[in-house]
Design a protein around this motif. Structure first.
Motif, PDB file in Angstrom:
ATOM      1  N   GLY A  75     -15.491 -15.401  12.042  1.00 24.06           N
ATOM      2  CA  GLY A  75     -16.200 -16.398  12.823  1.00 24.06           C
ATOM      3  C   GLY A  75     -15.350 -17.175  13.802  1.00 24.06           C
ATOM      4  N   TYR A  76     -14.174 -16.630  14.179  1.00 23.71           N
ATOM      5  CA  TYR A  76     -13.272 -17.333  15.087  1.00 23.71           C
ATOM      6  C   TYR A  76     -13.195 -16.625  16.431  1.00 23.71           C
ATOM      7  CZ  TYR A  76     -11.735 -19.422  10.691  1.00 23.71           C
ATOM      8  OH  TYR A  76     -11.707 -20.062   9.484  1.00 23.71           O
ATOM      9  N   ARG A  77     -12.957 -17.423  17.476  1.00 22.95           N
ATOM     10  CA  ARG A  77     -12.588 -16.851  18.769  1.00 22.95           C
ATOM     11  C   ARG A  77     -11.083 -16.615  18.747  1.00 22.95           C
ATOM     12  NH1 ARG A  77     -14.207 -21.049  23.080  1.00 22.95           N
ATOM     13  NH2 ARG A  77     -13.876 -22.479  21.334  1.00 22.95           N
ATOM     14  N   VAL A  78     -10.644 -15.528  19.355  1.00 26.06           N
ATOM     15  CA  VAL A  78      -9.238 -15.134  19.264  1.00 26.06           C
ATOM     16  C   VAL A  78      -8.672 -14.868  20.655  1.00 26.06           C
ATOM     17  CG1 VAL A  78      -7.643 -13.362  18.425  1.00 26.06           C
ATOM     18  CG2 VAL A  78      -9.504 -14.158  16.952  1.00 26.06           C
ATOM     19  N   VAL A  79      -7.485 -15.445  20.908  1.00 29.06           N
ATOM     20  CA  VAL A  79      -6.682 -15.068  22.068  1.00 29.06           C
ATOM     21  C   VAL A  79      -5.328 -14.625  21.541  1.00 29.06           C
ATOM     22  CG1 VAL A  79      -7.847 -16.538  23.748  1.00 29.06           C
ATOM     23  CG2 VAL A  79      -5.963 -17.472  22.407  1.00 29.06           C
ATOM     24  N   THR A  80      -4.654 -13.716  22.275  1.00 26.66           N
ATOM     25  CA  THR A  80      -3.417 -13.138  21.759  1.00 26.66           C
ATOM     26  C   THR A  80      -2.301 -13.223  22.791  1.00 26.66           C
ATOM     27  OG1 THR A  80      -3.940 -10.897  22.519  1.00 26.66           O
ATOM     28  CG2 THR A  80      -4.727 -11.525  20.333  1.00 26.66           C
ATOM     29  N   ALA A  81      -1.081 -13.319  22.276  1.00 29.25           N
ATOM     30  CA  ALA A  81       0.118 -13.297  23.112  1.00 29.25           C
ATOM     31  C   ALA A  81       1.115 -12.355  22.471  1.00 29.25           C
ATOM     32  CB  ALA A  81       0.717 -14.697  23.241  1.00 29.25           C
ATOM     33  N   ALA A  82       1.731 -11.490  23.285  1.00 32.63           N
ATOM     34  CA  ALA A  82       2.669 -10.493  22.764  1.00 32.63           C
ATOM     35  C   ALA A  82       4.119 -10.957  22.842  1.00 32.63           C
ATOM     36  CB  ALA A  82       2.510  -9.175  23.518  1.00 32.63           C
ATOM     37  N   ASP A  83       4.369 -12.112  23.450  1.00 34.59           N
ATOM     38  CA  ASP A  83       5.730 -12.636  23.512  1.00 34.59           C
ATOM     39  C   ASP A  83       5.673 -14.159  23.576  1.00 34.59           C
ATOM     40  OD1 ASP A  83       5.851 -13.610  26.397  1.00 34.59           O
ATOM     41  OD2 ASP A  83       5.425 -11.492  26.744  1.00 34.59           O
ATOM     42  N   GLY A  84       6.847 -14.784  23.433  1.00 34.66           N
ATOM     43  CA  GLY A  84       6.890 -16.232  23.357  1.00 34.66           C
ATOM     44  C   GLY A  84       6.496 -16.940  24.638  1.00 34.66           C
ATOM     45  N   ARG A  85       6.863 -16.382  25.769  1.00 31.43           N
ATOM     46  CA  ARG A  85       6.510 -17.023  27.045  1.00 31.43           C
ATOM     47  C   ARG A  85       4.996 -17.013  27.271  1.00 31.43           C
ATOM     48  NH1 ARG A  85      11.049 -18.293  29.641  1.00 31.43           N
ATOM     49  NH2 ARG A  85      12.918 -17.032  29.249  1.00 31.43           N
ATOM     50  N   ALA A 101       2.855 -16.946  24.912  1.00 37.54           N
ATOM     51  CA  ALA A 101       2.310 -17.886  23.928  1.00 37.54           C
ATOM     52  C   ALA A 101       2.289 -19.308  24.475  1.00 37.54           C
ATOM     53  CB  ALA A 101       3.128 -17.826  22.641  1.00 37.54           C
ATOM     54  N   LEU A 102       3.378 -19.732  25.105  1.00 38.60           N
ATOM     55  CA  LEU A 102       3.424 -21.089  25.663  1.00 38.60           C
ATOM     56  C   LEU A 102       2.425 -21.240  26.803  1.00 38.60           C
ATOM     57  CD1 LEU A 102       7.255 -21.883  25.639  1.00 38.60           C
ATOM     58  CD2 LEU A 102       5.497 -22.574  23.990  1.00 38.60           C
ATOM     59  N   ARG A 103       2.283 -20.187  27.630  1.00 36.09           N
ATOM     60  CA  ARG A 103       1.309 -20.259  28.729  1.00 36.09           C
ATOM     61  C   ARG A 103      -0.099 -20.430  28.174  1.00 36.09           C
ATOM     62  NH1 ARG A 103      -2.350 -17.726  31.495  1.00 36.09           N
ATOM     63  NH2 ARG A 103      -2.358 -15.896  30.134  1.00 36.09           N
ATOM     64  N   LEU A 104      -0.416 -19.696  27.109  1.00 38.04           N
ATOM     65  CA  LEU A 104      -1.750 -19.780  26.533  1.00 38.04           C
ATOM     66  C   LEU A 104      -1.968 -21.093  25.784  1.00 38.04           C
ATOM     67  CD1 LEU A 104      -2.268 -16.111  25.312  1.00 38.04           C
ATOM     68  CD2 LEU A 104      -3.408 -17.266  27.210  1.00 38.04           C
ATOM     69  N   LEU A 105      -0.909 -21.651  25.227  1.00 37.48           N
ATOM     70  CA  LEU A 105      -1.053 -22.971  24.613  1.00 37.48           C
ATOM     71  C   LEU A 105      -1.517 -23.987  25.644  1.00 37.48           C
ATOM     72  CD1 LEU A 105       2.033 -23.322  22.221  1.00 37.48           C
ATOM     73  CD2 LEU A 105      -0.379 -23.354  21.579  1.00 37.48           C
ATOM     74  N   PHE A 106      -0.908 -23.937  26.835  1.00 39.42           N
ATOM     75  CA  PHE A 106      -1.321 -24.828  27.910  1.00 39.42           C
ATOM     76  C   PHE A 106      -2.746 -24.525  28.367  1.00 39.42           C
ATOM     77  CE2 PHE A 106       3.215 -25.789  28.801  1.00 39.42           C
ATOM     78  CZ  PHE A 106       3.099 -27.161  28.975  1.00 39.42           C
ATOM     79  N   ALA A 107      -3.021 -23.235  28.611  1.00 37.05           N
ATOM     80  CA  ALA A 107      -4.277 -22.854  29.254  1.00 37.05           C
ATOM     81  C   ALA A 107      -5.473 -22.889  28.320  1.00 37.05           C
ATOM     82  CB  ALA A 107      -4.133 -21.448  29.854  1.00 37.05           C
TER      83      ALA A 107
END
Length: 257
Positions: free
Chosen positions: A25-35, A37-43
């Protein structure tokens, strides 16, 4: 529907986690590297992050440290590193939970549910710009500054993280070892002078920004560590008179009559 960020570079693991969490029941976004991940944390501003420690570009340790500068969102480390030292280091660095691979799917879902249940409203750096800590302190993360009694102090990255950690634990003593681990990333526990001089520099910048009459908000607790004291507590201690234990800098006026 809560949004989860998966930080994982193994495609098979990403696929399995995405399927499991989507069915949960969750929406999911994924990041394959640390950079990424940080971009998606912001966005994306997710509600929870599942973090592998061995991702490329920026490793998970650095992602965890930077995430804690951005937000207090729950972080569940999901890693093949199963040593006690790795688990302790991650938890001290700001992770909320640690799950070792391989794991049972139901256990991961239960841990995610528990973290989200405890989390409440998450705060992000952009939301904290105008937020006051008590009456006289405001943190300004985008300028890495603190406004204390109306004067703005520009801080180094270490000084800002030091103040941020003390503020988040205001009223409680934070030990020198905890400061070394969370602010400097030093696990050796032998760098006590770094903490002492870091606190001295932070105090000096706050005093220079606010003026000599502003109180010192950082209390050294002998043999224990440091504690952030709000201006309201300082004022209350002053008003208590001799029982104020070091904050009674206001002279008592004689009563009229």
């Amino acid at each position: 529907m809560p949004k989860l960020l998966i930080v994982e570079d193994d495609p098979a693991s990403v696929l399995a986690l995405r399927e499991l969490l989507t069915r949960g029941g969750y929406r999911v976004v994924t990041a394959a590297d640390g950079r990424e991940a940080l971009r998606l944390l912001f966005a994306e501003r997710p509600d929870l992050m599942l973090l592998d420690l061995l991702v490329p570009e920026l490793d998970g340790w650095r992602v965890l440290t930077r995430a804690r500068d951005l937000s207090d969102l729950p972080v569940l480390v999901v890693s093949g590193l199963d040593g006690v030292d790795h688990r302790v280091k991650a938890l001290r660095a700001g992770a909320d939970d640690y799950l070792v691979k391989p794991f049972h799917p139901e256990e991961l879902l239960a841990r995610v549910e528990a973290l989200l249940r405890r989390a409440g409203h998450r705060k992000w750096a952009g939301e904290r710009v105008g937020e006051r800590v008590g009456e006289h302190l405001r943190l300004v993360p985008e300028r890495r500054a603190a406004v204390w009694y109306g004067g703005e102090a520009r801080l180094s990255e270490i000084e800002y993280r030091l103040l941020q950690l003390l503020v988040r634990n205001r009223g409680r003593v934070v030990t020198a070892r905890q400061l070394l681990t969370r602010v400097w990333g030093d696990e050796s526990a032998i760098g006590g002078d770094r903490v002492k001089f870091g606190v001295l520099r932070l105090r000096r910048k706050l005093r220079e920004a606010a003026g000599p009459d502003a109180p010192d908000p950082i209390e050294a607790v002998r043999g224990a560590g440091y504690r952030f004291v709000t201006a309201e507590e300082i004022d209350r201690k002053r008003d208590e008179g001799p029982a104020g234990q070091g904050w009674n800098t206001r002279e008592k006026r004689p009563e009229a009559g």
